[in-house]
Design a protein around this motif. Structure first.
Motif, mmCIF file in Angstrom:
data_model
loop_
_atom_site.group_PDB
_atom_site.id
_atom_site.type_symbol
_atom_site.label_atom_id
_atom_site.label_comp_id
_atom_site.label_asym_id
_atom_site.label_seq_id
_atom_site.Cartn_x
_atom_site.Cartn_y
_atom_site.Cartn_z
ATOM 1 N N ALA A 8 43.730 1.892 56.254
ATOM 2 C CA ALA A 8 42.746 2.828 56.825
ATOM 3 C C ALA A 8 43.353 4.211 57.039
ATOM 4 O O ALA A 8 42.693 5.226 56.831
ATOM 5 N N ASN A 9 44.611 4.249 57.446
ATOM 6 C CA ASN A 9 45.227 5.534 57.755
ATOM 7 C C ASN A 9 45.755 6.276 56.531
ATOM 8 O O ASN A 9 45.872 7.493 56.558
ATOM 9 N N PHE A 10 46.092 5.537 55.475
ATOM 10 C CA PHE A 10 46.811 6.196 54.386
ATOM 11 C C PHE A 10 46.182 6.035 53.002
ATOM 12 O O PHE A 10 46.598 6.709 52.069
ATOM 13 N N CYS A 11 45.218 5.147 52.855
ATOM 14 C CA CYS A 11 44.663 4.919 51.508
ATOM 15 C C CYS A 11 43.216 5.348 51.365
ATOM 16 O O CYS A 11 42.660 5.257 50.269
ATOM 17 N N ALA A 12 42.599 5.780 52.454
ATOM 18 C CA ALA A 12 41.176 6.102 52.371
ATOM 19 C C ALA A 12 40.959 7.143 51.287
ATOM 20 O O ALA A 12 41.689 8.127 51.200
ATOM 21 N N LYS A 13 39.974 6.905 50.481
ATOM 22 C CA LYS A 13 39.584 7.839 49.417
ATOM 23 C C LYS A 13 40.628 7.958 48.310
ATOM 24 O O LYS A 13 40.476 8.760 47.396
ATOM 25 N N LYS A 14 41.707 7.201 48.403
ATOM 26 C CA LYS A 14 42.713 7.252 47.344
ATOM 27 C C LYS A 14 42.394 6.220 46.273
ATOM 28 O O LYS A 14 41.658 5.274 46.494
ATOM 29 N N LYS A 15 42.992 6.419 45.114
ATOM 30 C CA LYS A 15 42.913 5.436 44.047
ATOM 31 C C LYS A 15 43.961 4.364 44.350
ATOM 32 O O LYS A 15 45.166 4.599 44.202
ATOM 33 N N VAL A 16 43.523 3.215 44.817
ATOM 34 C CA VAL A 16 44.433 2.176 45.297
ATOM 35 C C VAL A 16 44.473 1.011 44.311
ATOM 36 O O VAL A 16 43.433 0.596 43.796
ATOM 37 N N VAL A 17 45.656 0.497 44.087
ATOM 38 C CA VAL A 17 45.794 -0.737 43.321
ATOM 39 C C VAL A 17 46.335 -1.816 44.246
ATOM 40 O O VAL A 17 47.387 -1.639 44.861
ATOM 41 N N SER A 18 45.611 -2.914 44.365
ATOM 42 C CA SER A 18 46.053 -4.026 45.205
ATOM 43 C C SER A 18 46.524 -5.164 44.324
ATOM 44 O O SER A 18 45.764 -5.675 43.494
ATOM 45 N N LEU A 19 47.766 -5.547 44.516
ATOM 46 C CA LEU A 19 48.336 -6.658 43.751
ATOM 47 C C LEU A 19 47.997 -7.959 44.470
ATOM 48 O O LEU A 19 48.239 -8.100 45.674
ATOM 49 N N VAL A 20 47.449 -8.908 43.730
ATOM 50 C CA VAL A 20 46.926 -10.131 44.361
ATOM 51 C C VAL A 20 47.438 -11.365 43.630
ATOM 52 O O VAL A 20 47.175 -11.540 42.438
ATOM 53 N N ASN A 21 48.199 -12.205 44.323
ATOM 54 C CA ASN A 21 48.456 -13.553 43.795
ATOM 55 C C ASN A 21 48.454 -14.581 44.922
ATOM 56 O O ASN A 21 49.199 -15.553 44.890
ATOM 57 N N GLY A 22 47.566 -14.331 45.882
ATOM 58 C CA GLY A 22 47.413 -15.259 46.998
ATOM 59 C C GLY A 22 46.433 -14.696 48.009
ATOM 60 O O GLY A 22 45.882 -13.597 47.837
ATOM 61 N N LYS A 23 46.243 -15.440 49.082
ATOM 62 C CA LYS A 23 45.213 -15.112 50.074
ATOM 63 C C LYS A 23 45.441 -13.759 50.744
ATOM 64 O O LYS A 23 44.508 -13.001 51.005
#
Lengths: 376, 376
Positions: free
Chosen positions: B72-87
């Motif tokens: 919320a503090n640092f990624c809002a409105k940014k192009k974010v990539v979330s790496l996911v290999n679990g919950k």
């Protein structure tokens, strides 16, 4: 106890031994039956304290987290009116502005009555939600929640009531007053440790749930998890155990007795102030009352805040000064939670002694005036 | 202890007596010197555990609150990539979608390697922030944080690393790896009670602070209050006392010894699984490793999750099953915090006995194989 400062502030307050010991329990799986039982006990015991049959959701976070949850989940994009006559009213206004582009602050000077006529106008002009701090400890004034609830109901507006420092210590009837949301903090009248906020939510509020909700404060997620007697995210388990124990103590004392005790303690502090010849800070009208959980007293000329409270602190007792714009103008004595006549006598004695030592000889003996009220 | 279930889950974990007792302290004024000292002690002792010289901010809330604060503090409105290999990777992706319209999930099957080539592509295509769970306990896989940090640095992207279940139990070097944000939860490797999240923030991250920030998770407010050794909202004081005590224990043991102990415990569990003829769940490549704080083992055919864990529970030990899509497919043993060889031997004995009783006779004695590793 010699090594413990007696906290006579408007929260945090001293915790009973039983409450403290409940925290020392070994960690448990918060997805298991033991936590579920604690969760249900808390829920059952909180309902009468709130005066509600609504869902009550417990957040691992401070009272401010509860305030934000209320506004974020139910007021986003709504036309919100925030009533402000102290620091916490102002905080609710600040939160309302974060989540709504149509937030209006109806501000009176801190410690003076809210303007109910202006509120009526706002409601007639289409306000959809109203935020109120019931017991505004920053100024020690009790706002007319019941009256404001009636106005909200008449205009079908959501009524968000911060009862953080009244619930458990003063009369609160969330359902009867039409409070769609009510909020309590753990470390105030309930005499539990800081770190939990409980929020009650009416059916009408659920019908108004915001589409965009934050993750940690998403109350709908709390409601879903509550069906399994769980929380959506890891709860602060030791604080839940402590809150349960604190609520058992409330049950044992009886809510009415507890409220009467709080009123009696505040009456005693006010009697002392009168005897000393000092002025109470709040300005009242027929709708507003003095707080029964905190008392704000104006400093007489010549008494300097940090020197005054410093001297009292050296006697092992902590009271509060004014916050923000009231810094240096008032001091505040909390009468919340598990404290009783001995603690009230102790703090009043310390205040009286310090007033005299620092050049303001009290008109008469406040300690004796308080003792009369406390019937010690 | 007969009346306490031994938690061998990937958190919460058993707390040392000293940590539990620290919570039983009487309430204090959280705006006073005593809290300030505790605040500073925690800060000082957390830095080496994170491997950072950055600001560390402690939130009264769960690890998920820390995760939300980071995004919320640092990624809002940014192009974010979330790496996911679990919950938990998935949770960070969910939060990223809440705060950014340009969030992309780079998902592999749970427990399988992340696709670093695709990440490179995303970074070359202008991704501005990357979220990663370092130690993904839902699948017991350790993701290549150092490698991913290098890629982020090369492309000047913010690197948000959830170290909730690795920090304090495995090697984490936030600064060296270029983690702009790192997060730890109190009830994992640090063996403190649940309810606190600590978040480290780099200078580069502060330069990217979002304009709109929530109230309770506004990290800039935490940074400002930290200058006075305070928190912006009432902290959960007993949990701070407990965390300080837990960190003192980390200091006394020595971080390197603690990390070696964690690795040794996980090695022992893996040796047992191998001896039993059971398969570890994660699929690795040259970048990925088994988690050293949790081990996920595939159920052999014929073993039913709730019956299996129920039997172990009746022996007074709690392990975890799979979450969400892994329910019924794996069981997980946590080796975190203050536990050591006796607890590992206890849980492995219980598992081995239950496997046999429920129809899957182990190939060989896993308990003995583990004992060799543990050098008991």
């Amino acid at each position: 106890m010699q090594d413990e400062t007696l906290l006579m502030m408007p929260g945090p307050v001293p915790m009973p031994q039983r409450v403290r010991m409940a925290m020392a329990k070994q960690a448990i799986n918060h997805r298991g039956a033991e936590f579920g039982e604690c969760f249900e006990d808390i829920n059952r015991m909180l309902k009468p304290v709130f005066g509600t049959e609504n869902d009550i959701l417990v957040i691992s976070g401070s009272g401010s987290a509860g305030m934000e949850a209320a506004v974020a989940n139910f007021c986003a994009k709504k036309k919100v009116v925030s009533l402000v006559n102290g620091k916490f009213g102002d905080r609710l206004y600040k939160i309302s502005k974060l989540y709504s582009d149509e937030a209006t602050g109806l501000a009176s000077e801190w410690g003076t009555p809210l303007d109910l006529e202006k509120l009526k106008e706002e409601l007639e002009n289409g306000a959809e939600a109203v935020t109120l701090v019931h017991n505004e400890t920053s100024a020690a004034i009790k706002n007319p929640a019941e009256e404001i609830g009636k106005l909200c109901r008449k205009h079908d507006a959501l009524f968000i009531m911060d009862g953080i420092t009244s619930i458990g210590g003063d009369v609160v009837k969330a359902d009867k007053w039409g409070a769609d949301i009510a909020i309590v903090g753990s470390q105030k009248c309930l005499a539990a440790p800081a770190g939990l906020a409980a929020v009650s939510v009416s059916e009408k509020a659920w019908e108004n749930i915001a589409e965009w909700r934050p993750l940690y404060l998403d109350l709908l997620a709390y409601k879903k998890s509550a069906q399994k007697s769980q929380t959506p995210y890891t709860p602060a388990v030791p604080l839940f155990f402590a809150l349960r124990e604190a609520l058992r103590i409330v049950e044992e004392e009886g809510l009415e007795n507890r409220i009467a005790r709080h009123k009696n303690m505040a009456d005693a502090v006010r009697a002392a102030a009168k005897a000393w010849g000092l002025e109470l800070f709040p300005k009242l009208d027929k709708y507003h009352e003095y707080s029964n959980t905190a008392t704000a007293i104006c400093y007489p000329e010549g008494i300097e805040d940090s020197k005054f409270r410093g001297a009292i602190n050296r006697m092992g007792i902590e009271i509060s000064g004014g916050q923000d714009e009231l810094k240096g103008k008032i001091f505040r004595i909390g009468t919340m939670g598990a404290t009783g006549a001995p603690e009230v006598m102790a703090v009043l004695s310390a205040v009286q002694k310090t007033l005299k030592e620092q050049g303001k000889t009290p008109q008469s003996c406040g300690v004796m005036a308080a003792a009369e009220v406390l019937k010690v």
